[in-house]
Write an enzyme that holds these catalytic residues in place. Structure first.
Site, short mmCIF file in Angstrom:
data_model
loop_
_atom_site.label_atom_id
_atom_site.label_comp_id
_atom_site.label_asym_id
_atom_site.label_seq_id
_atom_site.Cartn_x
_atom_site.Cartn_y
_atom_site.Cartn_z
N LYS A 195 -2.01 -3.37 15.94
CA LYS A 195 -2.50 -2.18 15.23
C LYS A 195 -3.40 -1.34 16.15
CE LYS A 195 -1.93 -1.11 11.46
NZ LYS A 195 -0.86 -0.32 10.80
N ASP A 234 11.88 2.98 4.51
CA ASP A 234 11.51 1.57 4.62
C ASP A 234 12.73 0.75 5.04
OD1 ASP A 234 8.93 -0.10 3.12
OD2 ASP A 234 10.70 -1.25 3.74
N TYR A 236 -1.78 -9.51 15.23
CA TYR A 236 -1.64 -8.40 14.27
C TYR A 236 -2.60 -7.26 14.61
CZ TYR A 236 -2.78 -5.71 10.06
OH TYR A 236 -3.07 -4.69 9.19
N ASN A 248 -7.39 -4.63 1.18
CA ASN A 248 -6.98 -4.06 -0.11
C ASN A 248 -6.55 -5.16 -1.07
OD1 ASN A 248 -5.39 -0.84 0.35
ND2 ASN A 248 -7.04 -1.72 1.54
N THR A 305 -6.34 -0.34 10.23
CA THR A 305 -7.11 -1.40 9.58
C THR A 305 -8.45 -1.59 10.28
OG1 THR A 305 -7.19 -3.82 9.35
CG2 THR A 305 -5.70 -2.98 10.99
N ASP A 306 -9.43 -2.07 9.53
CA ASP A 306 -10.74 -2.38 10.14
C ASP A 306 -10.62 -3.57 11.11
OD1 ASP A 306 -10.36 -4.40 8.25
OD2 ASP A 306 -12.34 -4.20 7.34
N ILE A 359 0.84 -1.20 0.00
CA ILE A 359 0.00 0.00 0.00
C ILE A 359 0.87 1.25 0.00
CG2 ILE A 359 -1.91 1.21 1.12
CD1 ILE A 359 -2.76 -1.41 2.38
N ALA A 378 4.65 -1.51 8.66
CA ALA A 378 4.11 -2.43 9.66
C ALA A 378 4.45 -3.85 9.26
CB ALA A 378 2.59 -2.29 9.74
N GLU A 379 4.36 -4.74 10.23
CA GLU A 379 4.21 -6.16 9.92
C GLU A 379 2.72 -6.31 9.67
OE1 GLU A 379 6.31 -8.64 9.52
OE2 GLU A 379 8.07 -7.40 9.90
N SER A 380 2.35 -6.92 8.55
CA SER A 380 0.95 -6.81 8.11
C SER A 380 0.21 -8.13 7.92
CB SER A 380 0.90 -6.02 6.79
OG SER A 380 1.48 -6.80 5.75
N ALA A 423 -4.25 -6.70 17.31
CA ALA A 423 -4.00 -6.14 18.64
C ALA A 423 -2.86 -5.13 18.58
CB ALA A 423 -3.67 -7.26 19.63
P1 NAD Z 1 3.24 -4.76 3.47
O1 NAD Z 1 3.59 -5.87 4.39
O2 NAD Z 1 3.06 -5.03 2.01
O3 NAD Z 1 4.35 -3.61 3.57
C1 NAD Z 1 4.90 -3.20 4.77
C2 NAD Z 1 6.15 -2.38 4.48
O4 NAD Z 1 6.67 -1.91 5.75
C3 NAD Z 1 7.27 -3.16 3.80
O5 NAD Z 1 7.81 -2.41 2.74
C4 NAD Z 1 8.29 -3.37 4.91
O6 NAD Z 1 9.63 -3.46 4.43
C5 NAD Z 1 8.08 -2.11 5.74
N1 NAD Z 1 8.52 -2.30 7.14
C6 NAD Z 1 8.25 -3.35 7.97
N2 NAD Z 1 8.85 -3.17 9.15
C7 NAD Z 1 9.49 -1.98 9.09
C8 NAD Z 1 10.29 -1.24 10.01
N3 NAD Z 1 10.55 -1.72 11.25
N4 NAD Z 1 10.79 -0.04 9.62
C9 NAD Z 1 10.55 0.43 8.37
N5 NAD Z 1 9.82 -0.23 7.44
C10 NAD Z 1 9.30 -1.43 7.82
O7 NAD Z 1 1.94 -4.11 4.10
P2 NAD Z 1 0.68 -3.42 3.39
O8 NAD Z 1 -0.30 -4.45 3.04
O9 NAD Z 1 1.19 -2.49 2.34
O10 NAD Z 1 0.10 -2.59 4.60
C11 NAD Z 1 0.55 -1.26 4.85
C12 NAD Z 1 -0.22 -0.68 6.01
O11 NAD Z 1 -1.61 -0.68 5.73
C13 NAD Z 1 -0.06 -1.48 7.32
O12 NAD Z 1 0.07 -0.57 8.38
C14 NAD Z 1 -1.34 -2.28 7.42
O13 NAD Z 1 -1.66 -2.50 8.77
C15 NAD Z 1 -2.33 -1.34 6.76
N6 NAD Z 1 -3.50 -1.99 6.13
C16 NAD Z 1 -3.33 -3.01 5.23
C17 NAD Z 1 -4.45 -3.56 4.60
C18 NAD Z 1 -4.30 -4.65 3.55
O14 NAD Z 1 -5.31 -5.16 3.07
N7 NAD Z 1 -3.09 -5.01 3.14
C19 NAD Z 1 -5.72 -3.09 4.89
C20 NAD Z 1 -5.85 -2.04 5.82
C21 NAD Z 1 -4.73 -1.49 6.41
#
Ligand code: NAD
Ligand code: TYD
Length: 340
Positions: free
Chosen positions: A160, A36, A156, A186, A129-130, A15, A86-88, A158
């Protein structure tokens, strides 16, 4: 007028990566800083079309590294922060919760401290996130609103929810200008193939079994990534200080419906579906009421049908990107996690 400086954390991920590209192209008069750590989920190859642009900058750092983050904020004096890093992945949080606390909770607090100490940040958008709301039952008239109590069920969610609480506290206690966005699931280009939709597309294309947890009846509310990017852009510029905004486009589907749609578009057989042991604590249903965000002027541009067709085409056109990922370290994760 001075150029605005925007920090995007996690801009090498799914994202954040799409958001970096969206912002670099939409705002040539903004400087976009992609920060990142490049964990397993981050890669910079996705940015080859923008990396030479004057308004794109990359910083490799860990958001939980207090010294590095303070020094960066001191040096750059950001106007805006959009926090995605985040860790996602829920499944990974079940196997190894600790890194979720370090990155998602401590990392967020380090960023908040840096923004507070340096000053000048006019908006800190925390991308949540929802899943922090827990789960809904299958009654289709119920939705998450911004007032739904937080009842996270996975490590996860918790982590967030904990970070959301810290962002709220830094607003209430220290007056930091913030918004929190809570988006539904997403999908779209550059999503890491551990998540349901890219996992299904990549495995169907390779004639491999698709692991569906439990009975496949769990429901998620799907939003195309570009509609999420537009929502965050809007909240960054127009969101009322201190407010939470839910993001979702009323696209509820059971997991089985999602998998069958992908199989059908690709003209393959449903025999590839394999029901596997359910995820622990598997949330039944997520569904967003986006009325508050719509009142700001947002509406999604993709239906699930148009979005999934575009996404499948993207994975067909960009096989090199995901083939590289699934042939690397990810292979070990997959074999360990699924034992298919
Ligand atoms: P992703 O796992 O694809 O990407 C996470 C990114 O964060 C990666 O590039 C990773 O290298 C980086 N990262 C991880 N630990 C790090 C650290 N300690 N320092 C710096 N960078 C670090 O995740 P995503 O799916 O793109 O999600 C992004 C955000 O959106 C998250 O906060 C997630 O909670 C939120 N979110 C995701 C969704 C979904 O459907 N994927 C939906 C709602 C919200
Ligand atoms: P996922 O993409 O991991 O997102 P989240 O858990 O954050 O909603 O999973 C989406 C849904 O798909 C969820 O109900 C779990 C299910 N799922 C499977 O059935 N099989 C899989 O291999 C994966 C990864 C997910």
């Amino acid at each position: 007028m001075a150029r605005k400086k925007v920090l995007v954390t996690g801009g090498a991920g799914f994202i954040g990566g799409n958001f970096v590209q969206y912002m670099v192209n939409k705002y040539p008069d903004y400087d976009i800083y992609n920060l990142d750590l490049l964990t397993y989920a981050g890669d910079l190859t996705k940015h080859k079309e923008i990396e030479k642009k004057d308004n794109y900058h990359f910083v490799k750092a860990d958001i939980a590294d207090r010294d590095a983050i303070s020094a960066l904020f001191e040096k750059e004096k950001f106007d805006y922060v959009t926090h995605f890093a985040a860790e996602s992945h829920v499944d990974r949080s079940i196997t190894d919760p600790e890194i979720f606390v370090v990155t998602n909770v401590l990392g967020t607090q380090v960023l908040l401290d840096a923004a507070k100490a340096v000053g000048g940040v006019t908006k800190f958008v925390h991308v949540s996130t929802d899943e922090v709301y827990g789960e809904l039952d299958f009654d289709p008239t119920t939705f998450f609103t911004e007032n739904t109590p937080l009842q996270p069920n996975s490590p996860y969610s918790a982590s967030k929810a904990s970070s959301d609480m810290l962002v709220r506290a830094y607003h209430k206690t220290f007056g930091l200008p913030i918004n929190i966005t809570r988006c539904s699931n997403n999908y779209g280009p550059y999503q890491f193939p551990e998540k349901l939709i890219p996992l299904t597309i990549s495995r169907v294309l390779n004639d491999q079994k698709i692991p569906v947890y439990g009975d496949g009846k769990n429901i998620r509310d799907w939003l195309h990534i570009l509609d999420h990017c537009a929502a965050i852009d809007l909240v960054l510029h127009e969101g009322a200080n201190g407010e939470v905004y839910n993001v979702g486009g009323h696209n509820e589907r059971t997991n089985l419906e999602v998998v069958k749609t992908i199989i059908s578009i690709l003209g393959k057989s449903e025999d590839f579906i394999e029901f596997v042991t359910d995820r622990l604590g598997h949330d039944k249903r997520y569904a967003i009421n986006p009325t508050k965000l719509e009142a700001l002027g947002w509406k999604p541009t993709y239906s699930f049908e148009s979005g999934i067709a575009q996404t499948i085409q993207w994975y067909l056109d960009n096989k090199g990107w995901w083939e590289e990922i699934i042939s690397g370290e990810y292979q070990n994760y997959f074999e360990k996690h699924y034992a298919l």
